[in-house]
Design an enzyme around this catalytic site. Structure first.
Site, PDB file in Angstrom:
ATOM      1  N   GLY A   1      -3.857 -15.392  16.440  1.00  0.00           N
ATOM      2  CA  GLY A   1      -2.940 -14.443  16.509  1.00  0.00           C
ATOM      3  C   GLY A   1      -3.092 -14.533  18.455  1.00  0.00           C
ATOM      4  O   GLY A   1      -2.269 -14.017  19.336  1.00  0.00           O
TER       5      GLY A   1
ATOM      6  N   LYS B   1      -4.981 -19.482  20.144  1.00  0.00           N
ATOM      7  CA  LYS B   1      -5.936 -20.514  20.707  1.00  0.00           C
ATOM      8  C   LYS B   1      -4.671 -22.114  20.540  1.00  0.00           C
ATOM      9  O   LYS B   1      -4.914 -23.106  20.942  1.00  0.00           O
ATOM     10  CB  LYS B   1      -6.527 -20.565  19.333  1.00  0.00           C
ATOM     11  CG  LYS B   1      -7.819 -19.693  19.423  1.00  0.00           C
ATOM     12  CD  LYS B   1      -8.605 -19.562  18.028  1.00  0.00           C
ATOM     13  CE  LYS B   1      -7.775 -19.129  16.604  1.00  0.00           C
ATOM     14  NZ  LYS B   1      -7.511 -18.118  17.105  1.00  0.00           N
TER      15      LYS B   1
ATOM     16  N   ASP C   1      -8.421   8.329   2.087  1.00  0.00           N
ATOM     17  CA  ASP C   1      -8.992   9.307   3.101  1.00  0.00           C
ATOM     18  C   ASP C   1     -10.556   9.165   2.287  1.00  0.00           C
ATOM     19  O   ASP C   1     -11.287   9.245   3.327  1.00  0.00           O
ATOM     20  CB  ASP C   1      -8.816  10.916   3.063  1.00  0.00           C
ATOM     21  CG  ASP C   1      -6.898  10.748   3.453  1.00  0.00           C
ATOM     22  OD1 ASP C   1      -7.334   9.255   4.519  1.00  0.00           O
ATOM     23  OD2 ASP C   1      -6.311  11.650   3.322  1.00  0.00           O
TER      24      ASP C   1
ATOM     25  N   HIS D   1       0.679  17.306   4.185  1.00  0.00           N
ATOM     26  CA  HIS D   1      -0.103  16.214   3.841  1.00  0.00           C
ATOM     27  C   HIS D   1      -0.281  15.669   5.404  1.00  0.00           C
ATOM     28  O   HIS D   1      -2.188  15.732   6.146  1.00  0.00           O
ATOM     29  CB  HIS D   1      -0.083  15.126   3.053  1.00  0.00           C
ATOM     30  CG  HIS D   1      -1.614  14.570   3.365  1.00  0.00           C
ATOM     31  ND1 HIS D   1      -2.287  14.654   1.616  1.00  0.00           N
ATOM     32  CD2 HIS D   1      -2.045  13.578   3.955  1.00  0.00           C
ATOM     33  CE1 HIS D   1      -3.207  13.350   2.425  1.00  0.00           C
ATOM     34  NE2 HIS D   1      -3.070  12.901   3.640  1.00  0.00           N
ATOM     35  N   GLU D   2       0.201  14.972   5.642  1.00  0.00           N
ATOM     36  CA  GLU D   2       0.516  14.891   7.385  1.00  0.00           C
ATOM     37  C   GLU D   2      -0.135  15.518   8.413  1.00  0.00           C
ATOM     38  O   GLU D   2      -0.155  15.671  10.046  1.00  0.00           O
ATOM     39  CB  GLU D   2       2.112  13.742   7.963  1.00  0.00           C
ATOM     40  CG  GLU D   2       2.358  12.992   6.759  1.00  0.00           C
ATOM     41  CD  GLU D   2       1.586  11.779   6.497  1.00  0.00           C
ATOM     42  OE1 GLU D   2       0.475  11.944   7.492  1.00  0.00           O
ATOM     43  OE2 GLU D   2       0.537  11.140   5.848  1.00  0.00           O
TER      44      GLU D   2
END
Length: 674
Positions: free
Chosen positions: A199, A202, A494, A418-419
């Site tokens: 991406g 080229k 994690d 958690h977040e």
């Protein structure tokens, strides 16, 4: 369409011929009574025959009762006419009908010619797939010759890769004005290899060469050389260079050359005969015993590390041009090019968008603008506004929102804490990438996401930064443990990523005080790429125990540090989680407001779009760290982003100390829940 009509006409001819032959050989036979010569004479003498027609040795006619008859008589029988006249039969003579020599030849040879034609037709279909070139032309090249003006892409449409563009512009200048270079003794490069991550542009560079060059331009894919028949690829290589020499000077572009140029002898039990013969022929044609003046090879690959060394040497590929991921200025120029092709409001600041998309390649940026345009079309807007650009960026980074997904309240609360644990640790730790957005709306395969965006282009990571990254990784797990006294599967990735990062710190990056700056163990490589089949262990059992102890120490220290931080700032954690449960998505400003309310004056507010820091010029372009999203998911897990192997193989030795560090992501990415 031409091939379709050609095949259709072929089948129509075959069908009409079969109908003609059927009608020719299947003439309807009348209900004539066949008589022997004796029966015919007896019938004449008994006055049963009223009419006779003579044609050669055939006698036909009708009897008095109306029935038709047919008989064969000897031509030298002179008495038959007198017998017929004596018994009052009506006699008529008809000329014998003879077939022409053309009809005789047609009937004799046409079936055989038809079979030969059908055989040739089916052979062409099998060998060429219905294409042009004849029955035995499968060894011809499939390269396409681009006419001048066919491609409108020029170097003006290429941005963000100035050094690579300059290397190729020099080749175009040489073709247009060779005397300027040859008078100094310079020669044109025989080959240019474009290497870079997927991406990065080229193929776009190759299209720009085709648009700028005033010479014939051939384009072909590396997979077009390889066939199931041994020797076909080598034949196509010879034919390709033969056409190139006839049209010299010319440029031949080979896309994805690693399909045919891989290291010889790779794999279990030897190599691939057809591919290796094709590669050998390519090596000879590029720089063999015969001169190959005027044919310039431009090839593209994102895996230069698997190419055969003989292919990469000077004389074949004189230049290896690295096409890097663009920096912030390059991203801004690329965005401006794509923005000019769409209708965009003047309020959209491409500089801000470029700062918010670190690590994006040219293809990623094109996709970003296209997604924003699609959103504008769906909403009925006349122009693209900044909000649509931001939504498109979030969709690409974190996935599309799935608001229809049904989640229980308890699971939603666990996801929120958690977040919140990730977000609080990322904000409280100094010198970490700032938070961009925290959300518990399911996106793609994730239940919740916490996204950080680097403010600068980062190419190396310090030990302190990696230790803070480990702390951020454990933020979600520790938050679940402190609030619910329970651990869920959401922390699975994690732990996996933290363990991998800690092991690399010890074994690859020399960040262990006890073990020192040594590298332990060789990397596991894929055998089909011509590398080792398995990992080689080059250390003792005692060293292995020390490595495990050091990795465990780093992990436990990060876990302890996070536990203390969240325990001391439990009110901030709960407030952030409550804000998430209420709004579902919060930004950096919302977390800053919570800190100002609960800890007034203790934390300096983070700038949303700080100016990028000025950095000294690098010896060689290196890969920028792409923004990483932490996520919880119930479906398929996503692997952490690794450094592209092509860049690792093409970096100069002067910067080899930063190559391994580039594999470390800038921020944690959490694996899905199981």
């Amino acid at each position: 369409m031409n091939t379709f009509y050609k095949n259709l006409s072929m089948w129509l001819v075959i069908g009409l011929t079969m109908i003609l032959l059927f009608n020719l050989f299947n003439k309807p036979q009348g209900q004539d009574t066949s008589l022997t010569y004796s029966q015919f004479v007896a019938a004449v003498e008994s006055h049963d025959i009223s009419q006779v027609q003579i044609s050669g040795d055939i006698v036909s006619g009708s009897m008095r009762d109306g029935k038709a008859f047919r008989a064969v008589y000897p031509i030298n029988d002179d008495e038959m006419i007198s017998i017929l006249r004596k018994n009052g039969a009506d006699i008529s003579v008809k000329e014998v009908q003879r077939d022409s020599w053309m009809m005789t030849l047609f009937v004799s040879w046409f079936p055989m010619l038809l079979l030969i034609g059908v055989w040739i037709f089916f052979m062409r279909q099998m060998q060429m797939g219905g294409g042009k070139g004849g029955a035995l032309s499968f060894g011809k090249t499939k390269a396409k010759l681009l006419e001048q003006g066919e491609h409108k892409v020029t170097f003006e449409d290429v941005a963000g890769i100035d050094e690579a563009k300059q290397e190729l512009e020099e080749i175009i200048d040489f073709l247009k004005d060779p005397d300027r270079f040859t008078k100094l003794g310079a020669r044109i490069p025989k080959g240019v290899l474009l290497a870079g991550s997927p991406g990065t542009g080229k193929t776009l560079l190759a299209k720009a060469i085709a648009g700028e060059a005033d010479v014939p331009f051939f384009t072909i894919s590396g997979s077009d050389f390889v066939e199931m028949f041994v020797g076909v690829g080598a034949s196509r290589v010879r034919d390709l260079f033969g056409q190139g020499k006839k049209n010299a000077p010319c440029i031949i572009f080979i896309d994805e050359i690693d399909a045919v140029g891989r290291h010889r002898g790779a794999g279990l039990g030897g190599g691939h005969d057809e591919r290796e013969q094709t590669l050998n022929q390519l090596l000879v044609e590029m720089d063999g015993f015969e001169e190959n003046e005027g044919v310039i090879i431009v090839a593209a690959t994102n895996r230069p590390d698997v190419l055969d060394p003989a292919l990469l040497r000077p004389g074949r590929f004189d230049r290896q041009v690295i096409v890097p991921v663009p920096d912030v200025l390059g991203r801004q120029k690329i965005l401006e090019i794509y923005a000019n092709k769409t209708k965009m409001e003047a309020s959209v600041d491409m500089e801000i968008v470029a700062r918010g998309t670190p690590g994006f390649s040219g293809a990623d940026l094109e996709n970003l603008v296209n997604e924003a345009a699609l959103m504008a079309a769906r909403s009925g807007a006349k122009k693209i506004n900044p909000e649509m650009i931001d939504k498109a960026k979030d969709k690409i980074m974190m996935g599309a929102e799935r608001r229809s997904m049904i989640i229980t309240d308890s699971e939603k609360e666990i996801t929120a804490y958690h977040e919140a644990g990730h977000a609080v640790i990322a904000r409280l730790l100094p010198d970490t990438d700032p938070i961009h957005k925290v959300s518990i709306i399911p996106r793609g395969r994730a239940l919740g996401v916490t996204m950080q965006l680097p403010t600068d282009e980062r190419y190396t990571h310090s030990k302190k930064f990696l230790e803070k990254t480990l702390c951020i990784l454990f933020g979600g797990r520790v938050a679940e443990k402190l609030i619910f006294d329970e651990i869920t599967t959401g922390a699975g990735n994690d732990i996996e990523r933290a363990s991998e990062m800690a092991r690399k710190m010890v074994c690859e990056w020399g960040m262990s005080e006890e073990l020192g700056p040594l590298s332990y163990g060789k990397k596991d490589e894929q055998i089909f790429l011509g590398r080792d089949i398995g990992q080689q262990r080059d250390f003792s059992e005692d060293t292995a125990r020390k490595i495990d102890h050091e990795v465990e120490t780093i992990i436990k220290e990060a876990n302890r540090r996070v536990t203390e931080m969240l325990a001391e700032n439990m009110d901030i954690l709960k407030r952030v989680a409550e804000e998430l449960l209420e709004k579902e998505t919060i930004m950096l400003e919302d977390i800053e407001d919570i800190l100002d309310e609960l800890r007034p004056g203790q934390f300096e507010r983070t700038e949303k779009n700080p100016e990028p820091k000025k950095k000294p010029q690098k010896a060689a372009p290196k890969k920028a760290v792409k923004p990483v999203v932490e996520e919880e998911s119930t479906e398929v897990s996503q692997e952490a982003e690794e450094q592209d192997a092509s860049e690792a193989a093409t970096e100069p030795e002067a910067v080899s100390e930063v190559e391994e560090a580039e594999e470390t992501p800038a921020a944690p990415e959490e694996k899905p829940k199981e």
